[in-house]
Design an enzyme around this catalytic site. Structure first.
Site, PDB file in Angstrom:
ATOM      1  N   LYS A 122       0.790  -1.234   0.000  1.00 55.88           N
ATOM      2  CA  LYS A 122       0.000   0.000   0.000  1.00 55.88           C
ATOM      3  C   LYS A 122       0.825   1.288   0.000  1.00 55.88           C
ATOM      4  O   LYS A 122       0.265   2.376  -0.018  1.00 55.88           O
ATOM      5  CB  LYS A 122      -1.000   0.023   1.169  1.00 55.88           C
ATOM      6  CG  LYS A 122      -2.098  -1.020   1.062  1.00 55.88           C
ATOM      7  CD  LYS A 122      -2.988  -1.051   2.284  1.00 55.88           C
ATOM      8  CE  LYS A 122      -3.703   0.271   2.500  1.00 55.88           C
ATOM      9  NZ  LYS A 122      -4.603   0.212   3.666  1.00 55.88           N
ATOM     10  N   ASP A 123       2.147   1.192   0.010  1.00 53.01           N
ATOM     11  CA  ASP A 123       2.966   2.405  -0.094  1.00 53.01           C
ATOM     12  C   ASP A 123       4.294   2.079  -0.771  1.00 53.01           C
ATOM     13  O   ASP A 123       5.357   2.547  -0.349  1.00 53.01           O
ATOM     14  CB  ASP A 123       3.201   3.018   1.286  1.00 53.01           C
ATOM     15  CG  ASP A 123       3.693   4.469   1.209  1.00 53.01           C
ATOM     16  OD1 ASP A 123       3.519   5.103   0.137  1.00 53.01           O
ATOM     17  OD2 ASP A 123       4.233   4.972   2.206  1.00 53.01           O
TER      18      ASP A 123
END
Length: 360
Positions: A122-123
């Site tokens: 997610k990042d």
């Protein structure tokens, strides 16, 4: 910092550095320290969350956290040190194709291992990828937002408050696509990273958070081969497939990306040319992925979209009612507006986006 510390990356919110040990002290250690003197609770939570994942992360492909360190009023997270440096330090100019492929294969393999553990990063971004490690294999880090859920929804929020890095964020992570976040969201971020490695620039440029959202959900980037002539057409197609707006049109697994990159590298090393081939033939997902496309409601969705666009362009309010039996899918139809609410799709084509930003 004393002279035994080597800053590897300063990302604003946190600083990554290597503390060099003496011969008697043993191995070097990496630290990620929050830059703010009084960090936000969310930043502290991310460090704690990353530490909680340590037993699910393998040192063969991840930078494993060791412990939280509180010293002089500051909080840091200590990691095993695999050597190497953040990929972000190598970017700014296009990488040589052979070099790119060697790095990209390792990164895709590491991401595939993460997904096999049931985690979604997610990042993912160059600052969270260590390359040139002691064993030559890349490592992933920056797991403060990583999720154990195979699929989750991002609620629509102000762009400035969305957790993650907007420049690398998949359209569904913005909360405006009526689509769930899953492992294919990481593949979009991988595509942005590969684009930057090949061209030296991001696929989009923006001046504020709302424009970043607009770019990811509505704009098609110039293919890497159109920016840098030396980029082979097949590699450019791989990147553009990763950057597809909907997850169903992207690569379905990191293993599929790795397979195609290895084929490219074999051709490149043998003949300095890459033969054309069909992409993602070996990217069958290892779990059931039910498409989230809305079928059979094109007319109703188009009515909502055209009405909303007309309201924005004319300023005349209108009322639209969506009716039907309970469970028939009224919410799903209305939720299709998410992807054009900020900013309206009607303004994309008309060139009024900048005026829209000023008005709101």
């Amino acid at each position: 910092m004393d002279n035994k510390e080597n800053v590897l990356w300063d990302g604003g919110e946190r600083v990554l550095w290597r503390e060099q040990s003496s011969a008697a002290a043993g191995h070097n250690v990496l630290f990620a320290r929050l830059a703010a003197e009084q960090p936000m609770p969310a930043s502290l939570d991310r460090l704690a969350h990353e530490l909680a994942l340590k037993d699910e992360l393998d040192s063969a492909w991840a930078v494993r956290p060791l412990r939280l360190v509180r010293e002089n009023g500051q909080v840091s997270l200590a990691f095993e040190d695999p050597g190497g440096e953040p990929l972000a330090r190598l970017l700014g100019t296009p990488l040589e194709i052979g070099y790119f492929l060697e790095l990209a294969i390792g990164i895709a393999a590491a991401l595939g291992k993460l997904h096999q553990r049931g985690l979604v990063h997610k990042d993912l971004k160059p600052a969270h990828i260590l390359v040139h490690c002691a064993d030559g294999q890349p490592r992933l880090t920056g797991f403060g937002l990583a999720s154990r859920l195979p699929r989750e929804r991002q609620a629509p929020e102000a762009p400035e408050t969305i957790a993650g890095t907007l420049a690398y964020m998949a359209p569904e992570q913005t909360g405006r696509m009526n689509r769930s976040i899953d492992s294919r969201s990481d593949l979009y971020a991988l595509g942005v990273t590969f684009y930057q490695m090949l061209t030296g620039v991001l696929p989009f440029s923006a001046t504020d958070a709302m424009e970043w959202v607009h770019c990811h959900i509505a704009r098609t980037p110039l293919p890497p081969s159109a920016r840098v002539e030396a980029v082979p057409a097949v590699i450019s197609r791989i990147v553009m497939k990763l950057l597809a707006k909907t997850a169903e049109e992207r690569y379905q697994t990191a293993a599929g990306v790795e397979h195609d990159l290895r084929r490219c590298l074999a051709d490149w090393q043998r003949q300095r040319h890459i033969d054309d081939f069909t992409l993602d033939e070996h990217g069958t997902p290892d779990r059931l992925m039910i498409p989230e496309k809305l079928y059979g409601r094109e007319r109703e969705v188009e009515t909502l979209v055209s009405t909303f666009t007309r309201i924005v362009e004319t300023g005349v309010p209108e009322l639209v009612l969506v009716s039907g039996y309970s469970g028939i899918g009224k919410s799903s139809v209305v939720n299709e507006l998410h992807k054009i609410l900020v900013p309206p799709r009607g303004l994309f084509a008309s060139g009024k986006f900048d005026q829209y930003k000023r008005d709101i």
